[in-house]
Design a protein around this motif. Structure first.
Motif, PDB file in Angstrom:
ATOM      1  N   LYS A  44     -70.493 -40.660  60.070  1.00 36.90           N
ATOM      2  CA  LYS A  44     -70.140 -39.595  59.129  1.00 36.90           C
ATOM      3  C   LYS A  44     -71.245 -38.574  58.884  1.00 36.90           C
ATOM      4  N   HIS A  45     -72.446 -38.848  59.340  1.00 38.55           N
ATOM      5  CA  HIS A  45     -73.581 -37.971  59.086  1.00 38.55           C
ATOM      6  C   HIS A  45     -73.322 -36.583  59.679  1.00 38.55           C
ATOM      7  N   PRO A  46     -73.727 -35.508  58.975  1.00 37.73           N
ATOM      8  CA  PRO A  46     -73.522 -34.146  59.490  1.00 37.73           C
ATOM      9  C   PRO A  46     -74.166 -33.889  60.853  1.00 37.73           C
ATOM     10  N   GLU A 129     -85.467 -38.695  60.554  1.00 34.28           N
ATOM     11  CA  GLU A 129     -84.985 -40.010  60.159  1.00 34.28           C
ATOM     12  C   GLU A 129     -85.989 -41.068  60.632  1.00 34.28           C
ATOM     13  N   PRO A 130     -85.754 -42.351  60.320  1.00 22.49           N
ATOM     14  CA  PRO A 130     -86.685 -43.382  60.797  1.00 22.49           C
ATOM     15  C   PRO A 130     -86.906 -43.272  62.305  1.00 22.49           C
ATOM     16  N   CYS A 131     -88.152 -43.348  62.715  1.00 21.28           N
ATOM     17  CA  CYS A 131     -88.461 -43.144  64.127  1.00 21.28           C
ATOM     18  C   CYS A 131     -89.763 -43.851  64.477  1.00 21.28           C
ATOM     19  N   GLY A 132     -90.008 -43.964  65.784  1.00 23.50           N
ATOM     20  CA  GLY A 132     -91.243 -44.553  66.267  1.00 23.50           C
ATOM     21  C   GLY A 132     -91.145 -46.054  66.454  1.00 23.50           C
ATOM     22  N   LEU A 133     -91.848 -46.558  67.463  1.00 24.88           N
ATOM     23  CA  LEU A 133     -91.919 -47.984  67.728  1.00 24.88           C
ATOM     24  C   LEU A 133     -93.181 -48.537  67.090  1.00 24.88           C
ATOM     25  N   ASP A 235     -76.100 -28.802  55.778  1.00 23.30           N
ATOM     26  CA  ASP A 235     -75.337 -30.021  55.517  1.00 23.30           C
ATOM     27  C   ASP A 235     -76.203 -31.271  55.682  1.00 23.30           C
ATOM     28  N   GLU A 236     -77.094 -31.265  56.685  1.00 21.44           N
ATOM     29  CA  GLU A 236     -77.965 -32.423  56.903  1.00 21.44           C
ATOM     30  C   GLU A 236     -78.935 -32.610  55.752  1.00 21.44           C
ATOM     31  N   PHE A 237     -79.507 -31.506  55.271  1.00 23.47           N
ATOM     32  CA  PHE A 237     -80.450 -31.629  54.163  1.00 23.47           C
ATOM     33  C   PHE A 237     -79.738 -32.070  52.890  1.00 23.47           C
ATOM     34  N   ASP A 238     -78.535 -31.544  52.674  1.00 16.82           N
ATOM     35  CA  ASP A 238     -77.757 -31.957  51.497  1.00 16.82           C
ATOM     36  C   ASP A 238     -77.441 -33.448  51.551  1.00 16.82           C
ATOM     37  N   TYR A 239     -77.109 -33.942  52.731  1.00 18.30           N
ATOM     38  CA  TYR A 239     -76.816 -35.365  52.918  1.00 18.30           C
ATOM     39  C   TYR A 239     -78.045 -36.209  52.585  1.00 18.30           C
ATOM     40  N   LEU A 240     -79.200 -35.779  53.112  1.00 17.19           N
ATOM     41  CA  LEU A 240     -80.451 -36.475  52.834  1.00 17.19           C
ATOM     42  C   LEU A 240     -80.783 -36.428  51.353  1.00 17.19           C
ATOM     43  N   ALA A 241     -80.653 -35.256  50.748  1.00 16.04           N
ATOM     44  CA  ALA A 241     -81.003 -35.092  49.334  1.00 16.04           C
ATOM     45  C   ALA A 241     -80.125 -35.965  48.435  1.00 16.04           C
TER      46      ALA A 241
END
Length: 372
Positions: A44-46, A129-133, A235-241
């Motif tokens: 569902k993420h933008p 978003e979460p990233c990196g090993l 939309d992505e920033f609104d979702y995160l916020a």
């Protein structure tokens, strides 16, 4: 026989989300992701409005032995003038053949969609978003919205021919083991900023919608030179916020403002992973929701999630004021641990500032790349 199949159904998706729980069931530091949050992120993420993602599961003898997602981030390619693809949500048993099948599958999927340059990762979906090993610091649980993996993952990735793109550093403070100079100088620093009509204040949660619009502008400009950065859409920033609003502590959500214009912000979050660690398989029902509601006040650590200053306002003391205010509240509220990060290994200015307040570089994550 080992095979890789695409995730095409609700049951496939559930198996994809749940696989790490089985893989890490004996690991004392593992923290399960909330099922509902992972499901929404993957469906569902933008992000999905303008990018493409395909999840895959690896099977052997009818048992899931690995997972991965192929990610075509059009925003990244447009912003960076590139033709790259990404892998994310990578988890695998310690078997190079399984890992190779997963990476081969992702590479083929991305090539079929026009990717010609590099395969990068791990990211879930980007560096926003979460990233990196995780490659250093396996002796403690991850903080909120940080990744975690077994040490052998690095060997699986190296064996496929990936090389380092950049390392990310997480910093730690134990109890009161920090330099409180920024706290002691806080009043003087704020007075100096006021002479330039700059004030530090809390985010106005009663006007959160308008605050979000202005914070998005700062976010997309403060980090635009960072390796791998992709601007967030509205939309992505609104979702995160909206997600962050559910868990933030207003005393740790700060902005610097000049004549009504937000020029910087700092955000520290209570480390909800302390609670998530106790929620079996990330399911809020039947008992997980109660653990979440009744244990919030018992959280003993915070993560300094973001601290950004737009170009033209750096080295004025804003960073020190934001850190000083966060440290002051950390002390007042009686927290026992703090993490800041991640930061890019080549961000000398911010890394030196964190060292100056006795930050311990206790975890390191790596982003990899490989020519396709």
């Amino acid at each position: 026989m080992k095979t890789v199949v695409p995730v095409n159904s609700k049951s496939d998706l559930a198996a994809f989300i749940d696989f790490p729980h089985e893989l890490y069931k004996n690991d004392p530091y593992y923290v399960p992701e909330l099922f509902i949050a992972q499901r929404d992120l993957l469906t569902k993420h933008p992000f999905h409005q303008h990018n493409k993602l395909q999840c895959f599961l690896a099977y052997e003898g009818g048992k899931v032995v690995g997972r991965i997602a192929a990610i075509l981030n059009n925003g990244h390619n447009q912003f960076n003038h590139a033709s790259d693809g990404f892998f994310g949500f990578f988890d695998c048993v310690n078997d190079k053949e399984v890992a190779k099948l997963l990476f081969d599958t992702v590479t083929g999927w991305l090539k079929d969609r026009g990717v010609t340059q590099k395969l990068k990762g791990p990211v879930n979906f980007s560096t926003n978003e979460p990233c990196g090993l995780l490659i250093e610091g396996f002796d403690s649980s991850p903080f909120l919205m940080q990744t975690y993996n077994y040490p052998y993952y690095a060997d699986l990735i190296d064996s496929y021919g990936f090389s380092k793109e950049v390392d990310l550093i997480a910093w730690h403070w134990e109890g009161g083991n920090y330099d409180d100079k920024s706290v002691r100088l806080l009043d003087a620093l704020q007075e100096r900023l006021k002479r330039n009509n700059i004030v530090i204040r809390k985010v106005n949660l009663k006007d959160f919608k308008n605050e979000t619009v202005r914070l998005r502008e700062v976010y997309n400009s403060a980090w635009d030179q960072n390796t791998g950065f992709v601007p967030l859409t509205d939309d992505e920033f609104d979702y995160l916020a909206k997600d962050l609003k559910l868990i933030l502590d207003p005393d740790f959500a700060l902005v610097a403002e000049q004549n009504g214009k937000i020029v910087a912000f700092g955000l520290a979050l209570p480390n909800y992973n302390e609670i998530f660690k106790t929620i079996k398989k990330g399911r809020l029902l039947p008992s997980g929701l109660f653990k979440l509601l009744f244990n919030k006040s018992k959280i003993q650590s915070i993560r300094i999630y973001a601290l950004g200053v737009v170009e033209g306002y750096r080295k004025m003391g804003i960073e020190a004021c934001l850190y000083g205010t966060i440290i002051k509240e950390y002390k007042r509220k009686g927290f026992k641990h703090a993490e800041a990060g991640w930061t890019l290994e080549n961000n000398t200015m911010i890394n030196e500032a964190i060292k100056a307040i006795k930050g311990d570089p206790y975890k390191k994550y790596r982003l990899y790349e490989k020519a396709i």
